[in-house]
Scaffold this motif. Structure first.
Motif, PDB file in Angstrom:
ATOM      1  N   GLN A 146       0.826  -1.215   0.000  1.00  0.00           N
ATOM      2  CA  GLN A 146       0.000   0.000   0.000  1.00  0.00           C
ATOM      3  C   GLN A 146       0.856   1.258   0.000  1.00  0.00           C
ATOM      4  OE1 GLN A 146      -3.409   0.051   0.025  1.00  0.00           O
ATOM      5  NE2 GLN A 146      -3.468   2.284   0.050  1.00  0.00           N
ATOM      6  N   GLU A 147       0.478   2.238  -0.838  1.00  0.00           N
ATOM      7  CA  GLU A 147       1.081   3.569  -0.779  1.00  0.00           C
ATOM      8  C   GLU A 147       0.279   4.405   0.200  1.00  0.00           C
ATOM      9  OE1 GLU A 147       1.131   7.767  -1.283  1.00  0.00           O
ATOM     10  OE2 GLU A 147      -0.514   6.601  -2.121  1.00  0.00           O
ATOM     11  N   TYR A 148       0.980   5.191   1.028  1.00  0.00           N
ATOM     12  CA  TYR A 148       0.343   6.005   2.057  1.00  0.00           C
ATOM     13  C   TYR A 148       1.055   7.355   2.074  1.00  0.00           C
ATOM     14  CZ  TYR A 148      -1.235   7.246   6.815  1.00  0.00           C
ATOM     15  OH  TYR A 148      -1.784   7.870   7.903  1.00  0.00           O
ATOM     16  N   ASP A 149       0.305   8.440   1.879  1.00  0.00           N
ATOM     17  CA  ASP A 149       0.932   9.762   1.919  1.00  0.00           C
ATOM     18  C   ASP A 149       1.432  10.059   3.331  1.00  0.00           C
ATOM     19  OD1 ASP A 149       0.419  10.130  -0.742  1.00  0.00           O
ATOM     20  OD2 ASP A 149      -1.239  11.524  -0.474  1.00  0.00           O
ATOM     21  N   ASN A 150       2.692  10.459   3.418  1.00  0.00           N
ATOM     22  CA  ASN A 150       3.319  10.728   4.719  1.00  0.00           C
ATOM     23  C   ASN A 150       2.559  11.818   5.468  1.00  0.00           C
ATOM     24  OD1 ASN A 150       5.205  11.530   6.803  1.00  0.00           O
ATOM     25  ND2 ASN A 150       6.788  10.486   5.627  1.00  0.00           N
ATOM     26  N   ASP A 151       2.221  11.554   6.735  1.00  0.00           N
ATOM     27  CA  ASP A 151       1.482  12.533   7.554  1.00  0.00           C
ATOM     28  C   ASP A 151       2.351  13.717   7.969  1.00  0.00           C
ATOM     29  OD1 ASP A 151      -1.003  11.191   7.573  1.00  0.00           O
ATOM     30  OD2 ASP A 151      -0.362   9.885   9.207  1.00  0.00           O
ATOM     31  N   ARG A 167      20.363  31.614   1.106  1.00  0.00           N
ATOM     32  CA  ARG A 167      19.074  31.549   0.423  1.00  0.00           C
ATOM     33  C   ARG A 167      18.217  30.402   0.952  1.00  0.00           C
ATOM     34  NH1 ARG A 167      20.507  30.556  -5.412  1.00  0.00           N
ATOM     35  NH2 ARG A 167      22.497  29.821  -4.588  1.00  0.00           N
ATOM     36  N   THR A 168      16.915  30.604   0.862  1.00  0.00           N
ATOM     37  CA  THR A 168      15.956  29.545   1.184  1.00  0.00           C
ATOM     38  C   THR A 168      14.954  29.457   0.040  1.00  0.00           C
ATOM     39  OG1 THR A 168      14.421  31.037   2.331  1.00  0.00           O
ATOM     40  CG2 THR A 168      16.112  29.962   3.678  1.00  0.00           C
ATOM     41  N   LYS A 169      14.297  28.328  -0.048  1.00  0.00           N
ATOM     42  CA  LYS A 169      13.189  28.208  -0.993  1.00  0.00           C
ATOM     43  C   LYS A 169      12.249  27.104  -0.530  1.00  0.00           C
ATOM     44  CE  LYS A 169      15.078  25.340  -4.724  1.00  0.00           C
ATOM     45  NZ  LYS A 169      15.292  25.324  -6.169  1.00  0.00           N
ATOM     46  N   GLU A 170      11.081  27.088  -1.149  1.00  0.00           N
ATOM     47  CA  GLU A 170      10.046  26.137  -0.755  1.00  0.00           C
ATOM     48  C   GLU A 170      10.505  24.694  -0.986  1.00  0.00           C
ATOM     49  OE1 GLU A 170       6.731  27.338  -3.135  1.00  0.00           O
ATOM     50  OE2 GLU A 170       6.195  28.986  -1.797  1.00  0.00           O
ATOM     51  N   ALA A 171      10.103  23.826  -0.059  1.00  0.00           N
ATOM     52  CA  ALA A 171      10.460  22.401  -0.140  1.00  0.00           C
ATOM     53  C   ALA A 171       9.402  21.663  -0.953  1.00  0.00           C
ATOM     54  CB  ALA A 171      10.593  21.805   1.257  1.00  0.00           C
ATOM     55  N   TYR A 172       9.445  21.894  -2.270  1.00  0.00           N
ATOM     56  CA  TYR A 172       8.456  21.265  -3.150  1.00  0.00           C
ATOM     57  C   TYR A 172       8.829  19.801  -3.401  1.00  0.00           C
ATOM     58  CZ  TYR A 172       5.460  20.282  -7.116  1.00  0.00           C
ATOM     59  OH  TYR A 172       4.519  19.716  -7.934  1.00  0.00           O
ATOM     60  N   GLY A 173       7.814  18.948  -3.466  1.00  0.00           N
ATOM     61  CA  GLY A 173       8.034  17.544  -3.783  1.00  0.00           C
ATOM     62  C   GLY A 173       6.935  16.686  -3.190  1.00  0.00           C
ATOM     63  N   LYS A 174       7.258  15.436  -2.915  1.00  0.00           N
ATOM     64  CA  LYS A 174       6.268  14.516  -2.360  1.00  0.00           C
ATOM     65  C   LYS A 174       6.983  13.482  -1.511  1.00  0.00           C
ATOM     66  CE  LYS A 174       1.865  12.811  -2.743  1.00  0.00           C
ATOM     67  NZ  LYS A 174       1.620  11.448  -3.138  1.00  0.00           N
ATOM     68  N   CYS A 175       6.373  13.133  -0.382  1.00  0.00           N
ATOM     69  CA  CYS A 175       6.880  12.082   0.505  1.00  0.00           C
ATOM     70  C   CYS A 175       5.795  11.022   0.673  1.00  0.00           C
ATOM     71  CB  CYS A 175       7.253  12.650   1.873  1.00  0.00           C
ATOM     72  SG  CYS A 175       8.600  13.818   1.841  1.00  0.00           S
ATOM     73  N   GLU A 176       6.101   9.806   0.274  1.00  0.00           N
ATOM     74  CA  GLU A 176       5.146   8.711   0.398  1.00  0.00           C
ATOM     75  C   GLU A 176       5.736   7.595   1.253  1.00  0.00           C
ATOM     76  OE1 GLU A 176       3.047   9.268  -3.979  1.00  0.00           O
ATOM     77  OE2 GLU A 176       4.248   7.475  -3.612  1.00  0.00           O
ATOM     78  N   VAL A 177       4.864   6.912   1.957  1.00  0.00           N
ATOM     79  CA  VAL A 177       5.239   5.723   2.722  1.00  0.00           C
ATOM     80  C   VAL A 177       4.764   4.512   1.928  1.00  0.00           C
ATOM     81  CG1 VAL A 177       4.879   4.459   4.884  1.00  0.00           C
ATOM     82  CG2 VAL A 177       5.045   6.961   4.910  1.00  0.00           C
ATOM     83  N   ILE A 178       5.593   3.502   1.818  1.00  0.00           N
ATOM     84  CA  ILE A 178       5.214   2.262   1.137  1.00  0.00           C
ATOM     85  C   ILE A 178       5.147   1.149   2.181  1.00  0.00           C
ATOM     86  CG2 ILE A 178       5.855   0.563  -0.616  1.00  0.00           C
ATOM     87  CD1 ILE A 178       5.037   3.272  -1.789  1.00  0.00           C
ATOM     88  N   LEU A 179       3.943   0.653   2.400  1.00  0.00           N
ATOM     89  CA  LEU A 179       3.739  -0.414   3.390  1.00  0.00           C
ATOM     90  C   LEU A 179       4.001  -1.760   2.718  1.00  0.00           C
ATOM     91  CD1 LEU A 179       0.462   0.957   5.031  1.00  0.00           C
ATOM     92  CD2 LEU A 179       2.846   1.435   5.621  1.00  0.00           C
ATOM     93  N   TYR A 180       4.905  -2.520   3.309  1.00  0.00           N
ATOM     94  CA  TYR A 180       5.326  -3.781   2.711  1.00  0.00           C
ATOM     95  C   TYR A 180       4.276  -4.883   2.824  1.00  0.00           C
ATOM     96  CZ  TYR A 180      10.073  -1.801   2.904  1.00  0.00           C
ATOM     97  OH  TYR A 180      11.183  -1.016   2.755  1.00  0.00           O
TER      98      TYR A 180
END
Length: 201
Positions: free
Chosen positions: A47-52, A72-85
């Motif tokens: 199962q894919e689960y979006d990281n809380d 400099r700083t900038k927005e942390a754009y992207g995606k973090c997913e959890v994969i349940l084995y």
């Protein structure tokens, strides 16, 4: 708050995610990744689960006002997913039967392809952390996928090295390293018709 900060010495963006220190320690008798928790389907194989508590987000917050023209700083754009084995709370990856591992690999590939469709994503990293020593708050066996908006410096350096070696020698650098290891033999951990794993020289 999660943001990217520029390291002028390394010429690399560093991820800072202070929001992750607020992750709760789960009660011993409840796991959100187990069927029946209300957080995942009651039945699943993998199962894919979006990281809380993501370090990267498709809708990132504005960075803290701690930077400057130099830092400099900038927005942390992207995606973090959890994969349940697996739905089994204590079964690790190495204990799963081969057909189940195939389902897991297929899910990794499916998520990689989907995350790659975002033109802002420059690098996708699939990994597993295990144990409280490295900050894991969920004992249920799982891995993660991070989709970065910046390619990490180490990966960029490796790709540049491969390109330069090919231009200078008309030969693939990875192939050359593999050939050296096969001839030396002593650093090889495992080899089959599809994979070669060895300790770096």
């Amino acid at each position: 708050m999660a943001e990217l900060r520029w390291n002028p010495m390394l010429k690399d963006w560093v991820m800072v995610a202070s929001n992750r220190q607020d992750r709760p320690q789960m009660p011993k008798d409840w796991c959100p990744f187990c069927p029946g928790s209300g957080k995942v389907p009651d039945t699943y194989d993998v199962q894919e689960y979006d990281n809380d508590f993501p370090a990267l987000s498709k809708e990132p917050s504005i960075p803290d006002s701690v930077g400057s023209e130099f830092y400099r700083t900038k927005e942390a754009y992207g995606k973090c997913e959890v994969i349940l084995y697996s739905p089994e709370h204590t079964k690790t990856l190495s204990e799963l039967p081969l057909p189940h591992v195939r389902k897991l690999v297929d899910l990794w590939c499916e998520r990689f392809i989907e995350l790659s469709k975002d033109s802002k994503v420059k690098y996708i990293f699939e990994f597993e952390n295990r144990g409280a020593e490295v900050g894991v708050t969920m004992p249920h066996p799982h891995g993660q996928i991070y989709a970065y908006s910046e390619m990490p410096l180490k990966i960029k350096t490796e790709l540049d090295s491969c390109r330069e070696y090919y231009e200078e020698n008309n030969e693939c650098l990875i192939c050359k390293m593999n050939k050296e290891e096969i001839e030396f033999k002593k650093r090889i951990v495992m080899e089959n018709e599809d994979f070669l794993a060895y300790l770096p020289f």
